[in-house]
Design a protein around this motif. Sequence first.
Motif, short mmCIF file in Angstrom:
data_model
loop_
_atom_site.label_atom_id
_atom_site.label_comp_id
_atom_site.label_asym_id
_atom_site.label_seq_id
_atom_site.Cartn_x
_atom_site.Cartn_y
_atom_site.Cartn_z
N PHE A 93 0.81 11.16 -12.77
CA PHE A 93 1.24 13.05 -13.31
C PHE A 93 2.63 13.36 -13.32
O PHE A 93 2.71 14.15 -13.37
CB PHE A 93 1.08 13.91 -11.31
CG PHE A 93 -0.27 13.37 -11.38
CD1 PHE A 93 -1.76 13.43 -11.53
CD2 PHE A 93 -0.90 12.64 -9.99
CE1 PHE A 93 -2.97 13.33 -10.99
CE2 PHE A 93 -2.08 11.35 -9.69
CZ PHE A 93 -2.83 12.75 -9.93
N GLY A 94 3.81 12.12 -13.10
CA GLY A 94 4.85 12.42 -13.51
C GLY A 94 6.03 13.45 -12.51
O GLY A 94 6.43 14.77 -12.44
N HIS A 95 5.78 12.66 -11.29
CA HIS A 95 7.34 13.07 -10.82
C HIS A 95 8.35 12.15 -10.29
O HIS A 95 8.83 11.00 -10.74
CB HIS A 95 6.32 13.03 -9.01
CG HIS A 95 5.36 14.12 -9.21
ND1 HIS A 95 5.22 15.19 -9.34
CD2 HIS A 95 4.18 14.23 -9.31
CE1 HIS A 95 4.24 16.01 -9.00
NE2 HIS A 95 3.20 14.51 -8.77
N LEU A 96 9.19 12.67 -9.74
CA LEU A 96 10.73 11.45 -9.73
C LEU A 96 11.33 11.47 -10.40
O LEU A 96 11.73 10.43 -11.09
CB LEU A 96 10.48 10.65 -8.86
CG LEU A 96 9.77 10.69 -7.60
CD1 LEU A 96 9.69 9.33 -7.00
CD2 LEU A 96 10.40 11.04 -6.16
N GLY A 97 10.88 12.02 -11.37
CA GLY A 97 11.93 12.22 -12.82
C GLY A 97 11.13 11.56 -14.24
O GLY A 97 11.93 11.07 -15.21
N ASN A 105 0.76 -1.32 0.15
CA ASN A 105 0.31 -0.27 -0.16
C ASN A 105 0.12 1.40 0.31
O ASN A 105 0.54 2.32 -0.38
CB ASN A 105 -0.97 0.05 1.27
CG ASN A 105 -2.36 -1.00 1.37
OD1 ASN A 105 -3.22 0.12 0.56
ND2 ASN A 105 -2.32 -1.43 1.03
N LEU A 106 2.08 1.86 0.72
CA LEU A 106 3.20 2.41 0.93
C LEU A 106 3.15 2.65 -0.44
O LEU A 106 3.42 3.36 -1.02
CB LEU A 106 3.77 2.21 2.07
CG LEU A 106 3.29 2.13 2.89
CD1 LEU A 106 4.33 2.01 4.03
CD2 LEU A 106 2.88 3.61 3.84
N PHE A 107 3.72 1.10 -1.14
CA PHE A 107 4.32 1.81 -2.52
C PHE A 107 2.82 1.76 -3.78
O PHE A 107 3.97 2.44 -4.77
CB PHE A 107 4.99 -0.03 -2.78
CG PHE A 107 5.59 0.70 -4.00
CD1 PHE A 107 6.55 0.87 -4.65
CD2 PHE A 107 4.27 -0.11 -5.13
CE1 PHE A 107 7.02 0.12 -6.07
CE2 PHE A 107 5.52 -0.63 -6.78
CZ PHE A 107 6.62 0.33 -6.70
N ASN A 108 2.30 1.76 -3.51
CA ASN A 108 1.50 1.78 -4.32
C ASN A 108 1.06 3.10 -4.46
O ASN A 108 0.30 4.16 -5.73
CB ASN A 108 -0.16 1.03 -3.66
CG ASN A 108 -1.11 1.67 -5.45
OD1 ASN A 108 -0.79 0.90 -6.14
ND2 ASN A 108 -2.38 1.31 -4.88
N VAL A 109 1.37 4.24 -3.27
CA VAL A 109 0.59 6.03 -3.47
C VAL A 109 1.91 6.09 -4.08
O VAL A 109 1.43 7.27 -4.97
CB VAL A 109 0.57 5.90 -1.74
CG1 VAL A 109 0.81 7.38 -1.78
CG2 VAL A 109 -0.58 5.42 -1.02
N VAL A 110 2.78 6.06 -3.78
CA VAL A 110 4.09 6.60 -4.15
C VAL A 110 4.32 6.51 -5.74
O VAL A 110 4.61 7.33 -6.69
CB VAL A 110 5.19 6.50 -3.87
CG1 VAL A 110 6.81 7.03 -4.81
CG2 VAL A 110 5.58 6.68 -1.92
N ALA A 111 3.62 5.21 -6.27
CA ALA A 111 3.60 5.17 -8.08
C ALA A 111 3.07 5.41 -8.72
O ALA A 111 3.19 5.87 -10.17
CB ALA A 111 3.56 3.45 -7.56
N ASN A 112 2.21 5.04 -7.61
CA ASN A 112 0.76 6.08 -8.50
C ASN A 112 0.90 7.56 -8.43
O ASN A 112 0.78 7.89 -9.96
CB ASN A 112 -1.01 5.87 -7.97
CG ASN A 112 -1.46 4.36 -8.28
OD1 ASN A 112 -2.05 4.19 -9.46
ND2 ASN A 112 -1.19 4.00 -7.32
N TRP A 113 1.73 8.43 -7.55
CA TRP A 113 1.48 10.11 -8.26
C TRP A 113 2.87 9.99 -8.78
O TRP A 113 2.84 10.77 -9.03
CB TRP A 113 2.85 10.24 -6.53
CG TRP A 113 3.01 11.42 -6.45
CD1 TRP A 113 2.14 12.62 -6.68
CD2 TRP A 113 4.27 11.85 -5.98
NE1 TRP A 113 2.75 13.68 -6.10
CE2 TRP A 113 4.28 13.24 -5.96
CE3 TRP A 113 5.40 11.39 -5.50
CZ2 TRP A 113 5.83 14.08 -5.56
CZ3 TRP A 113 6.38 11.68 -5.77
CH2 TRP A 113 6.87 13.23 -5.12
#
Length: 468
Positions: free
Chosen positions: A181-185, A169-177
């Motif tokens: 939307f195009g973050h973390l390069g 679940n923690l990974f899912n939030v970051v991966a979706n974000w």
Amino acid sequence: MLSAESRTELRTLLRLGLPVALAQLGVMLLGVVDTMMVGHLGTAALDAAALGSLWIWGTFVFGLGLVFGMDPVISQAHGAGQPHRIARALWRGLVVATLATPLLAASWWLTTPGLSLMGQDPALAEAAGRYVEIQLFSAWPMLGFFVLRQYLQGREIVMPALGAVIVANLFNVVANWALIFGHLGLPAMGLEGAGLATGLTRCVLCVALAAWIWLGRLYRGAWEPPSLAALDPRGLAEIIRHGIPIGLQYGLETWAFQITTLLAGVLGEASLAAHVIALNLASLTFMIPLGLSQGAATRVGNLVGAGRPAQARHSATIALGLGAAVMVVSAVGFVVLREQLPRLYKADLEVITVAASILPIAAAFQLFDGIQAVGGGILRGLGATRPAALFNLVGYYVLALPLAAAAAFLGGMGLPGLWWGLCLGLATVATALVWWIRRKASFEPVATADIDPVIRREADPSGPTARP
């Protein structure tokens, strides 16, 4: 007043079932987060993701059922003190998952034509197809996660799966974000990014549980290196023989609810929205008896394998009563809070009014849903998986859906008619399962492909408690 034996069984079922229920809620939360984030892309993207998820789950449940064919093998082998059977069942479960993956991937590849045949808008069907196709690589990891979970669960080890779900679940939030939307390069991939994030999350789920097993040495006491025994046709057939009826049961139940959702859409937007709200609430509360059903499958299977049929039958009775009791609580909540619960979904007044009118029906639905969920788990523990599939076929497709459609459209009852039909179907399935368990079920070990002599352990009154 419960006897000491009944209190022991109750504590054991709760210890096995509640972590599984929390893990199931965590798996549901993955979809909730996806929906919330995709919603920022607009209505079309949200609808496409919803249709794609409907198709994924509607096809995945059969593969899930095949994997669950491991349940009676592992739980009874654990109760009988046969670690070699548990180890072989693990490898054979992974083989079954591998064999099921091409069929599952092919069904996902056919998302667009499948949804088009169901009358969905061609543009939405195409977008849903793109959302699903990018997830093809995650079919095996998802099945692999459930193979590992059932391997542990049948041995009464239930917390690691919950931990893996929290990590996912923690990974899912970051991966979706990042991917939507195009973050973390990373480039903004929109709907396809949501699908990719979901697929990667399934891989994390599987890897996290595998790492937990390996680093925690949870395989000790039920392990042997991979060998040609994993490919033994009799051993594979044993899991598949149990698993096909489970897959059919899950598929019949899942598509019955999908069909009622389509029927609710014919009644109008307000009815569809109210139906989705009530069904979502019922799905959330259903996670508790679903977890208890997994606990019942493990506990009953352990006791059957240990050669204690009377205690296994007693445990089954306690499990059925517990499943009914927890759903009585949620049913009361549905009645008392029927006006307040729909407001949590920020719906308009018309939708809230319609949803409030069907929540008392959903309350009755809850009681039968809890009983049938636990009853199915008991039969999995016994290795008697065919009756549940037959009861679902008759309950939903011979009775519930025809009567629901007739009441809603011919009888002029609208959405309440659909829900009374569903309630009738669940009542039929629940009653049939209870009757079968009490009158027809055998609480003796099922025949196994591994013909080594059974060596039973001397167990304390609380039942099998071996740990690796």
